[in-house]
Design a protein around this motif. Sequence first.
Motif, PDB file in Angstrom:
ATOM      1  N   ARG A  77       0.707  -1.254  -0.036  1.00  0.00           N
ATOM      2  CA  ARG A  77       0.191   0.032   0.094  1.00  0.00           C
ATOM      3  C   ARG A  77       0.730   1.436  -0.135  1.00  0.00           C
ATOM      4  O   ARG A  77       0.421   2.409  -0.612  1.00  0.00           O
ATOM      5  CB  ARG A  77      -1.055  -0.067   1.291  1.00  0.00           C
ATOM      6  CG  ARG A  77      -2.209  -1.429   1.041  1.00  0.00           C
ATOM      7  CD  ARG A  77      -3.056  -1.164   2.146  1.00  0.00           C
ATOM      8  NE  ARG A  77      -3.910  -2.360   1.711  1.00  0.00           N
ATOM      9  CZ  ARG A  77      -4.232  -3.399   2.658  1.00  0.00           C
ATOM     10  NH1 ARG A  77      -3.862  -3.453   3.725  1.00  0.00           N
ATOM     11  NH2 ARG A  77      -5.070  -4.221   2.141  1.00  0.00           N
ATOM     12  N   GLN A 131      -5.625  -8.996  -1.031  1.00  0.00           N
ATOM     13  CA  GLN A 131      -6.256  -7.529  -1.491  1.00  0.00           C
ATOM     14  C   GLN A 131      -5.406  -6.435  -1.868  1.00  0.00           C
ATOM     15  O   GLN A 131      -5.432  -5.911  -2.971  1.00  0.00           O
ATOM     16  CB  GLN A 131      -7.327  -7.049  -0.568  1.00  0.00           C
ATOM     17  CG  GLN A 131      -8.176  -6.048  -1.053  1.00  0.00           C
ATOM     18  CD  GLN A 131      -7.543  -4.789  -0.617  1.00  0.00           C
ATOM     19  OE1 GLN A 131      -6.569  -4.387   0.027  1.00  0.00           O
ATOM     20  NE2 GLN A 131      -8.154  -3.742  -1.401  1.00  0.00           N
ATOM     21  N   ILE A 188      -2.222  -6.788  -2.946  1.00  0.00           N
ATOM     22  CA  ILE A 188      -1.636  -7.047  -4.088  1.00  0.00           C
ATOM     23  C   ILE A 188      -2.455  -6.951  -5.375  1.00  0.00           C
ATOM     24  O   ILE A 188      -2.126  -6.677  -6.184  1.00  0.00           O
ATOM     25  CB  ILE A 188      -0.912  -8.658  -4.019  1.00  0.00           C
ATOM     26  CG1 ILE A 188       0.075  -8.756  -2.968  1.00  0.00           C
ATOM     27  CG2 ILE A 188      -0.282  -9.130  -5.223  1.00  0.00           C
ATOM     28  CD1 ILE A 188       0.530 -10.252  -2.889  1.00  0.00           C
ATOM     29  N   ALA A 189      -3.519  -7.390  -5.225  1.00  0.00           N
ATOM     30  CA  ALA A 189      -4.390  -7.420  -6.367  1.00  0.00           C
ATOM     31  C   ALA A 189      -4.646  -5.800  -6.724  1.00  0.00           C
ATOM     32  O   ALA A 189      -4.690  -5.606  -7.919  1.00  0.00           O
ATOM     33  CB  ALA A 189      -5.906  -7.811  -5.937  1.00  0.00           C
ATOM     34  N   ILE A 216      -1.736  -4.353  -8.576  1.00  0.00           N
ATOM     35  CA  ILE A 216      -1.609  -5.032  -9.945  1.00  0.00           C
ATOM     36  C   ILE A 216      -2.659  -4.173 -10.823  1.00  0.00           C
ATOM     37  O   ILE A 216      -2.330  -3.774 -11.957  1.00  0.00           O
ATOM     38  CB  ILE A 216      -1.918  -6.658  -9.953  1.00  0.00           C
ATOM     39  CG1 ILE A 216      -0.864  -7.302  -9.186  1.00  0.00           C
ATOM     40  CG2 ILE A 216      -1.820  -6.949 -11.436  1.00  0.00           C
ATOM     41  CD1 ILE A 216      -1.103  -8.699  -8.845  1.00  0.00           C
ATOM     42  N   MET A 217      -3.960  -4.037 -10.266  1.00  0.00           N
ATOM     43  CA  MET A 217      -5.080  -3.404 -10.949  1.00  0.00           C
ATOM     44  C   MET A 217      -4.637  -2.014 -11.456  1.00  0.00           C
ATOM     45  O   MET A 217      -4.977  -1.426 -12.554  1.00  0.00           O
ATOM     46  CB  MET A 217      -6.381  -3.725 -10.166  1.00  0.00           C
ATOM     47  CG  MET A 217      -7.474  -3.139 -11.148  1.00  0.00           C
ATOM     48  SD  MET A 217      -9.159  -3.955 -10.421  1.00  0.00           S
ATOM     49  CE  MET A 217      -9.440  -2.558  -9.457  1.00  0.00           C
ATOM     50  N   GLU A 218      -4.237  -1.360 -10.259  1.00  0.00           N
ATOM     51  CA  GLU A 218      -3.850  -0.002 -10.427  1.00  0.00           C
ATOM     52  C   GLU A 218      -2.806   0.569 -11.223  1.00  0.00           C
ATOM     53  O   GLU A 218      -2.848   1.344 -12.340  1.00  0.00           O
ATOM     54  CB  GLU A 218      -3.672   0.850  -8.835  1.00  0.00           C
ATOM     55  CG  GLU A 218      -4.979   0.714  -8.166  1.00  0.00           C
ATOM     56  CD  GLU A 218      -6.331   1.594  -8.966  1.00  0.00           C
ATOM     57  OE1 GLU A 218      -5.766   2.680  -9.592  1.00  0.00           O
ATOM     58  OE2 GLU A 218      -7.233   1.264  -8.669  1.00  0.00           O
ATOM     59  N   MET A 274      -1.750  -1.474 -13.700  1.00  0.00           N
ATOM     60  CA  MET A 274      -2.168  -1.611 -15.131  1.00  0.00           C
ATOM     61  C   MET A 274      -2.699  -0.400 -15.755  1.00  0.00           C
ATOM     62  O   MET A 274      -2.629  -0.269 -16.996  1.00  0.00           O
ATOM     63  CB  MET A 274      -3.350  -2.715 -15.122  1.00  0.00           C
ATOM     64  CG  MET A 274      -2.809  -4.188 -15.398  1.00  0.00           C
ATOM     65  SD  MET A 274      -2.090  -4.244 -17.284  1.00  0.00           S
ATOM     66  CE  MET A 274      -1.864  -5.951 -17.130  1.00  0.00           C
ATOM     67  N   ALA A 275      -3.349   0.683 -14.918  1.00  0.00           N
ATOM     68  CA  ALA A 275      -3.684   1.656 -15.685  1.00  0.00           C
ATOM     69  C   ALA A 275      -3.103   3.066 -15.270  1.00  0.00           C
ATOM     70  O   ALA A 275      -3.462   4.093 -15.530  1.00  0.00           O
ATOM     71  CB  ALA A 275      -5.177   1.897 -15.231  1.00  0.00           C
ATOM     72  N   LEU A 315       5.216  -9.563  -8.519  1.00  0.00           N
ATOM     73  CA  LEU A 315       4.516  -9.109  -9.631  1.00  0.00           C
ATOM     74  C   LEU A 315       3.702  -7.714  -9.104  1.00  0.00           C
ATOM     75  O   LEU A 315       3.486  -6.851  -9.903  1.00  0.00           O
ATOM     76  CB  LEU A 315       3.424 -10.051  -9.994  1.00  0.00           C
ATOM     77  CG  LEU A 315       2.361  -9.697 -11.045  1.00  0.00           C
ATOM     78  CD1 LEU A 315       3.064  -9.288 -12.327  1.00  0.00           C
ATOM     79  CD2 LEU A 315       1.234 -10.467 -11.149  1.00  0.00           C
ATOM     80  N   VAL A 331       4.229  -4.831 -12.661  1.00  0.00           N
ATOM     81  CA  VAL A 331       3.345  -4.436 -13.717  1.00  0.00           C
ATOM     82  C   VAL A 331       3.839  -3.030 -14.496  1.00  0.00           C
ATOM     83  O   VAL A 331       3.398  -2.236 -14.070  1.00  0.00           O
ATOM     84  CB  VAL A 331       1.874  -4.199 -13.238  1.00  0.00           C
ATOM     85  CG1 VAL A 331       0.912  -4.187 -14.438  1.00  0.00           C
ATOM     86  CG2 VAL A 331       1.404  -5.598 -12.543  1.00  0.00           C
ATOM     87  N   TYR A 365      -1.431  -2.496 -21.513  1.00  0.00           N
ATOM     88  CA  TYR A 365      -2.178  -3.716 -21.581  1.00  0.00           C
ATOM     89  C   TYR A 365      -1.899  -4.934 -22.454  1.00  0.00           C
ATOM     90  O   TYR A 365      -2.139  -5.952 -22.014  1.00  0.00           O
ATOM     91  CB  TYR A 365      -3.649  -2.733 -21.695  1.00  0.00           C
ATOM     92  CG  TYR A 365      -4.878  -3.940 -21.672  1.00  0.00           C
ATOM     93  CD1 TYR A 365      -5.570  -4.085 -20.362  1.00  0.00           C
ATOM     94  CD2 TYR A 365      -5.503  -4.417 -22.806  1.00  0.00           C
ATOM     95  CE1 TYR A 365      -6.513  -4.993 -20.328  1.00  0.00           C
ATOM     96  CE2 TYR A 365      -6.474  -5.377 -22.643  1.00  0.00           C
ATOM     97  CZ  TYR A 365      -6.891  -5.679 -21.631  1.00  0.00           C
ATOM     98  OH  TYR A 365      -7.858  -6.357 -21.500  1.00  0.00           O
TER      99      TYR A 365
END
Lengths: 296, 259
Positions: B85, B123, B125-126, B129-131, B133-134, B153, B157, B250
């Motif tokens: 975080r 949560q 790590i997820a 990764i998601m943030e 990505m964009a 990972l 990313v 992406y």
Amino acid sequence: MFNGDIFTFLKPKNELESQPAKKGSEENRPYIPDAMWVKCPGCKDMILAADMEENNRVCVKCGHHFRLSANKRIELLADIGTFEEMDADLQSKNVIDFPEYTRKLKSAQIQSGESESVKTGVCKIGGIKTVICVMDPTFMMGSMGSVTGEKITRAFEYATRNALPIIACTVSGGARMQEGILSLMQMAKTSGAVKKHSDAGLLYITVLTDPTTGGVTASFAMEGDIIISEPNALIAFAGPRVIEQTIRQKLPKNFQTAEFLLEKGFIDMVVQRSDLKETLYKLLKLHMFEGEVLPV
Amino acid sequence: MNAFDKVTAARSVDKLTSMDFIERMFKDSFIELHGDRRFADDKAVIGGVAMLHDTPVTVIGLEKGRNLKERMERNFGMAHPEGYRKALRLMKQAEKFKRPIICFVDTSGAYCGIGAEERGQGQAIAENIMEMMALKTPIISIFIGEGGSGGALALAVADEVWMLENSVYSVISPEGCASILWKDSSRTAEAAEVLKLTAQDLFKLGVIERIIREPKKDEYKAFESLKVLIGRTLEKNSRLSENELVETRYNRFRKFGNS
């Protein structure tokens, strides 16, 4: 040697004596085929398998939720005859030449009757159209390989293109090590697709079921707008055995259960399987666009 | 060197850590920033701002520590959720101020423990990764030792991922793989081989863009040329529009397992 000779004085066992002793009651018991009964891991009672199956694989005595195959879950959630599968023909390959993987894939396909650990498609829930991804616990414990990730990614991309909500029902031991780093890359790939769907203002609901762990927890399972879990499901990043080995301590009893995660603030609600469809329907309905009407 | 020799080299205590790289590359310009603003400051992750030649950058690294005392303090580079975080907070900050991001990855994995699970390791790590990505700013991740699964990972990313010649990146440790697959931890070296976890293997698989020659401790020139290389790549990516940048990232990940 004297030591050896001593045993020659022992009386040899006769035919009756050498047979294992029979338990007295065994013979008088009625014959019951094993498959008729299952032992419930929740209440430890023997319950009739047919009752449990009838009850959507939930124990009729204590409410323990048994694992559900992808097909059964789709049957449970989708309106009858509305599920249309996508990408059913995609099949995993042994890209990094991992020993035994090709054989393992074959036996998983035979055992589960599925081509991969996830089934994706569109369906209606209470008449509302939605994309759905359902993982299958009988296919290599729902592990995420490249095709799993690809199918989920395509499902999200389809939902984004068609402005549809998406529901993901997870059950997984994590990333599939037989695909090496490529399985890890699926975490990024799926998360990227989730993000695009999210940025388009669309709804994503995850339904976590027992067990959801590792790379699936650390990617799309925890990325839902709304996260639902079935009762008592194990939800973890590292599984309890790994943690016990690392810290050499027994873990608290309800540790990493759905109820524990609810208390810690990581999921929105714990929902009984019997209420799952109704809950999803209400949430989908509440997120319908202005002017969108329910088909009659 | 076989795969397990690479694993051993990647884990060696003589290996340069993130802090070593930061000190040699950014010198006094590095200003460390602390904390995730939610729970704590995880010392397994160091982060801050620095100057790469004339460009302000955000630098984040998984740090194992350079002696026993440091290693204990830094939990041997195994981050808790608050570490991930903190990293995400600094990355969001970088995006706001349009600073490129440089990540150094060196961890055996995200920490497995009661506190880590209670505070949502999966949560955290997820979300990273998601943030990532964009994220609308260029990102480069460089593996300088071990890259253990999701915990690596969560900082990798990126638009480009590079690895030192003696570093590894794997979905599971060879020990874990051997014990799950063959119930036999003595077959670790064999597991290392079949996992295809060396920089050379991963380059062949198209998972990384570049293999970097291992710099020696005081090889000043090597760090300087790494800086030049990073600068050039970041500049190239800075020229893309925000949309192009995110779309390219992406597609970088989209292609894995799409055949």
